[in-house]
Write a protein that holds these residues in place. Structure first.
Motif, mmCIF file in Angstrom:
data_model
loop_
_atom_site.group_PDB
_atom_site.id
_atom_site.type_symbol
_atom_site.label_atom_id
_atom_site.label_comp_id
_atom_site.label_asym_id
_atom_site.label_seq_id
_atom_site.Cartn_x
_atom_site.Cartn_y
_atom_site.Cartn_z
ATOM 1 N N PRO A 23 1.003 -1.224 -0.159
ATOM 2 C CA PRO A 23 -0.055 0.056 -0.054
ATOM 3 C C PRO A 23 0.835 1.048 0.045
ATOM 4 O O PRO A 23 2.055 1.247 0.424
ATOM 5 N N GLN A 24 0.142 2.309 -0.362
ATOM 6 C CA GLN A 24 1.069 3.703 -0.363
ATOM 7 C C GLN A 24 0.233 4.721 0.540
ATOM 8 O O GLN A 24 -0.780 4.678 0.509
ATOM 9 N N GLU A 26 -1.807 7.365 2.497
ATOM 10 C CA GLU A 26 -2.637 7.093 3.791
ATOM 11 C C GLU A 26 -2.983 5.410 3.831
ATOM 12 O O GLU A 26 -3.255 4.866 4.802
ATOM 13 N N GLN A 27 -3.107 4.767 2.600
ATOM 14 C CA GLN A 27 -3.396 3.326 2.864
ATOM 15 C C GLN A 27 -2.138 2.556 3.680
ATOM 16 O O GLN A 27 -2.332 1.602 4.465
ATOM 17 N N TRP A 28 -0.963 2.964 3.359
ATOM 18 C CA TRP A 28 0.117 2.561 4.108
ATOM 19 C C TRP A 28 0.005 2.699 5.614
ATOM 20 O O TRP A 28 0.017 1.972 6.572
ATOM 21 N N ARG A 29 -0.437 4.020 6.240
ATOM 22 C CA ARG A 29 -0.671 4.406 7.321
ATOM 23 C C ARG A 29 -1.616 3.438 7.936
ATOM 24 O O ARG A 29 -1.426 3.057 9.179
ATOM 25 N N ALA A 30 -2.680 3.595 7.298
ATOM 26 C CA ALA A 30 -3.954 2.812 8.040
ATOM 27 C C ALA A 30 -3.508 1.198 8.021
ATOM 28 O O ALA A 30 -3.985 0.596 8.969
ATOM 29 N N SER A 31 -2.950 0.720 6.913
ATOM 30 C CA SER A 31 -2.626 -0.543 7.172
ATOM 31 C C SER A 31 -1.479 -1.058 8.356
ATOM 32 O O SER A 31 -1.382 -2.075 8.816
ATOM 33 N N LYS A 34 -3.337 -1.045 11.609
ATOM 34 C CA LYS A 34 -4.044 -2.370 11.430
ATOM 35 C C LYS A 34 -3.365 -3.481 11.785
ATOM 36 O O LYS A 34 -3.637 -4.390 12.675
ATOM 37 N N THR A 316 1.914 -4.942 4.291
ATOM 38 C CA THR A 316 1.335 -5.538 3.217
ATOM 39 C C THR A 316 0.355 -6.784 3.347
ATOM 40 O O THR A 316 -0.632 -6.649 2.759
ATOM 41 N N TYR A 319 -2.744 -5.047 4.814
ATOM 42 C CA TYR A 319 -3.413 -4.411 3.619
ATOM 43 C C TYR A 319 -4.409 -5.448 2.924
ATOM 44 O O TYR A 319 -5.355 -5.154 2.660
ATOM 45 N N SER A 320 -3.907 -6.639 2.712
ATOM 46 C CA SER A 320 -4.486 -7.483 1.956
ATOM 47 C C SER A 320 -5.868 -8.183 2.634
ATOM 48 O O SER A 320 -6.469 -8.969 2.328
#
Length: 468
Positions: A23-24, A26-31, A34, A316, A319-320
């Motif tokens: 992920p990149q 904001e998605q990186w931060r959220a993941s 998580k 990663t 994220y998945s």
């Protein structure tokens, strides 16, 4: 951790050229959150010890005890329903031969091989005999089938409920990828294995022996492991999970000392894992691959340090992951698979094993050579402990079920810990290995079982003498 998500680090910890799934922004931060939050919850449930009601335990143990108390006597009817449905469903599939989709729940739960169908049949017959108290004493006696029905199953049913449903927090949100990558060099140097096998080991430690073993079988079939590596991993790292270890500790009556119990098992398993790959029969296995050549590449990309690559893999993976609802739905399927697949087998093998122990001298004969060694190690009640240790080859619960009647807590501690570190038990791990493409036969498995027992005895007894 926060330094890894700064703008200057983003090209490193989210390099699409290396891993398009990373992920990149904001998605990186959220993941990342998580991964951190759900993994922390998993660690809190399964690993962190604390004092509760006068004993040291884990949160999973507290939840299990609470549900066990709430269900009370109704657990007998729950067990009857589980074992009966397990057999009737399998019988219906065998007789009616319906066309089932490969991924259907009915196929997963009830389309079983004849060996396991037979185990479900015996389990169903035994549980009704025990419940109705009709049949031979060999089966229905309080010290044989009664131990399974009244002592073990009331622990297993609530334990499986919490353990299976909460397990994804520990295994599926990046913790295994993170720790597995960091442990890779250790596994190469100490155990002569690819770093990838660290994840297999953690699948067992955090999940179940069968989970780690299934991962190993798949990796061998894909030619990521050689025959030697797969044989070593299957017989060395298919350790039963923390949750199952707690069941053994509770059954054999040493759960008040669970932290030291588990630490002793971890130490013993670590030492055995260094020794076993270096001696026959495992050292004699060939480094040949299922497809003829190795398909594994464990190189860390040059733009990553090891900690960065570990974090990248973890984030990663987080994220998945799908929604929590989907995760719990999948876990619920696994829970029913465990209930319908394992509990009848425990009734079948456990009752027969306890019957042989109670009414025949078979295990006394087999274990007689072990008694002098136990006496040399100054283990109290050596004659009573020896048969319990040999029973572990049939099923990992049998030593705890038989050993629970031993008066010496030190001896019960040793028997219980050995039953975990022996690893090879035919009711699950052994049967799966024999069904796999990994070329290990029953004689080799028994040799490995004996060697692991001897190694474990020396280490566990040394620790036990310090504790007691």
């Amino acid at each position: 951790m926060t330094s890894h998500i700064s703008k200057s680090q983003q090209p490193v910890l989210g390099n699409n050229a290396v891993d398009p799934k990373t992920p990149q922004g904001e998605q990186w931060r959220a993941s990342l959150w998580k991964f951190l939050l759900f993994s922390a919850l998993g660690i809190a449930l399964f690993i962190i010890p604390f004092q509760w009601d006068g004993k040291v335990t884990i949160l999973l143990g507290v939840l299990t005890d609470a549900l066990q108390g709430w269900i009370g006597g109704y657990v007998a009817y729950v067990a009857l329903a589980i074992v009966t449905i397990s057999f009737v469903g399998a019988l219906a599939v065998k007789l009616l031969r319906p066309t089932l989709h490969e991924d259907s729940m009915i196929k997963k739960l009830f389309d079983v091989e004849w060996l396991w169908f037979g185990a479900r049949f015996l389990g169903a017959v035994f549980i009704w005999m025990i419940f109705l108290q009709v049949g031979p004493e060999f089966i229905i006696n309080r010290n044989t089938g009664g131990v399974i029905f009244e002592d073990l199953i009331p622990i297993l049913i609530p334990l499986f409920f919490f353990a299976i449903l909460s397990l994804p927090f520990l295994t599926d949100f990046g913790l295994m990828e993170f720790l597995g990558t960091l442990a890779s060099k250790v596994f190469i140097k100490l155990f002569k294995l690819p770093g990838r096998s660290a994840v297999d080991a953690m699948s067992s430690w955090f999940g179940a022996a069968s989970i780690g073993l299934l991962v190993t079988m798949q990796e061998y079939d894909k030619s990521y492991y050689s025959q030697r590596e797969a044989a070593v991993i299957a017989t060395t790292f298919s350790v039963t999970s923390i949750a199952f270890t707690y069941v053994v500790a509770k059954t054999i009556g040493v759960d008040n000392n669970f932290v030291f119990f588990y630490l002793t098992i971890a130490l013993t398993g670590f030492i055995a894992a260094i020794i076993m790959p270096r001696i026959p029969p495992l050292s004699l296995k060939a480094d040949t691959y299922h497809s003829g050549k190795c398909m594994l590449d464990e190189e860390i990309p040059t733009q990553y340090s090891m900690p960065q690559w570990a974090l990248n893999r973890a984030v990663t993976r987080a994220y998945s992951m799908p929604s929590l609802a989907s995760v719990f739905k999948h876990s619920l399927k696994n829970l029913f698979d465990i209930y319908f697949g394992l509990i009848p087998v425990i009734f079948a093998i456990g009752t027969i094993g306890l019957g042989l122990a109670e009414y025949t001298p078979v295990f006394n004969w087999i274990s007689a050579p072990l008694v002098p060694l136990l006496e040399l190690l100054q283990i109290p009640e050596a004659a009573e402990a020896a048969p319990a240790m040999i029973m572990g080859f049939a099923d990992m619960y049998l030593p705890a079920l038989v050993g629970k009647s031993i008066e010496s807590e030190m001896t019960r501690f040793i028997v219980g810990a050995c039953s975990i570190t022996q690893i090879i038990y035919m009711s699950e791990v052994g049967a799966l290995i024999l069904k796999s493409n990994i070329k290990l036969n029953v004689l080799e498995l028994f040799m490995i079982f004996i060697l692991r027992t001897l190694i474990s005895l020396v280490i566990i007894t040394s620790v036990a003498h310090l504790l007691y």
